[in-house]
Motif scaffolding. Sequence first.
Motif, PDB file in Angstrom:
ATOM      1  N   GLY A  56      -9.611  -7.443  -6.838  1.00  0.00           N
ATOM      2  CA  GLY A  56      -8.335  -6.859  -6.444  1.00  0.00           C
ATOM      3  C   GLY A  56      -8.376  -6.451  -4.984  1.00  0.00           C
ATOM      4  N   ARG A  57      -7.222  -6.627  -4.315  1.00  0.00           N
ATOM      5  CA  ARG A  57      -7.160  -6.199  -2.920  1.00  0.00           C
ATOM      6  C   ARG A  57      -5.773  -5.658  -2.605  1.00  0.00           C
ATOM      7  NH1 ARG A  57      -5.076  -9.278   1.209  1.00  0.00           N
ATOM      8  NH2 ARG A  57      -4.103 -11.209   0.591  1.00  0.00           N
ATOM      9  N   PHE A  58      -5.764  -4.636  -1.773  1.00  0.00           N
ATOM     10  CA  PHE A  58      -4.498  -4.046  -1.369  1.00  0.00           C
ATOM     11  C   PHE A  58      -3.725  -5.025  -0.503  1.00  0.00           C
ATOM     12  CE2 PHE A  58      -6.647  -0.138  -2.516  1.00  0.00           C
ATOM     13  CZ  PHE A  58      -5.619   0.576  -3.111  1.00  0.00           C
ATOM     14  N   LEU A  59      -2.456  -5.195  -0.817  1.00  0.00           N
ATOM     15  CA  LEU A  59      -1.537  -5.982  -0.001  1.00  0.00           C
ATOM     16  C   LEU A  59      -0.588  -5.048   0.749  1.00  0.00           C
ATOM     17  CD1 LEU A  59      -0.760  -8.762  -2.616  1.00  0.00           C
ATOM     18  CD2 LEU A  59      -2.404  -8.844  -0.741  1.00  0.00           C
ATOM     19  N   VAL A  60      -0.249  -3.921   0.128  1.00  0.00           N
ATOM     20  CA  VAL A  60       0.553  -2.872   0.743  1.00  0.00           C
ATOM     21  C   VAL A  60      -0.047  -1.546   0.301  1.00  0.00           C
ATOM     22  CG1 VAL A  60       2.832  -1.777   0.860  1.00  0.00           C
ATOM     23  CG2 VAL A  60       2.662  -4.276   0.670  1.00  0.00           C
ATOM     24  N   HIS A  61      -0.301  -0.655   1.264  1.00  0.00           N
ATOM     25  CA  HIS A  61      -0.860   0.657   0.919  1.00  0.00           C
ATOM     26  C   HIS A  61      -0.541   1.631   2.044  1.00  0.00           C
ATOM     27  CE1 HIS A  61      -4.445   3.340  -0.316  1.00  0.00           C
ATOM     28  NE2 HIS A  61      -3.441   3.526  -1.148  1.00  0.00           N
ATOM     29  N   GLY A  62       0.346   2.559   1.784  1.00  0.00           N
ATOM     30  CA  GLY A  62       0.668   3.590   2.760  1.00  0.00           C
ATOM     31  C   GLY A  62       1.622   3.162   3.861  1.00  0.00           C
TER      32      GLY A  62
END
Length: 123
Positions: free
Chosen positions: A42-48
């Motif tokens: 899993g990897r962040f695509l949108v965060h913050g």
Amino acid sequence: MTAYALGSFRDIVAAPHAGAGTHRDILEYIDRIQATLDPFDGRFLVHGAEVHVMEGAWPGNMVLIGFPDLSQARAWYASPAYQALIPLRTEHVEGVIILVDGVAPGYDPSELAAKLRGTTAGA
């Protein structure tokens, strides 16, 4: 086919002391979440990132995480490592998390429109 975990978070409960900033449990959650994603690719695509609302209303922040497929996304969410983190978030932030399949390469939305036309034609 790529799958996604989408989180919509709102109504963050204030830190225990006025002016203290983000609650320490939320900071711990953020510090530890990547380690729960790694075994499931899993990897962040949108965060913050700031949300730019173009139509309607979006009541908060958004997180988008990509996984190789829905089974990996489900396995991540059900994993003991992630389940242990959930209370750090839910005790301080209201929100919704959904898991959803993406579309296959070459997806053509007109095929869905044709299928829907066929379904409603007989109604």
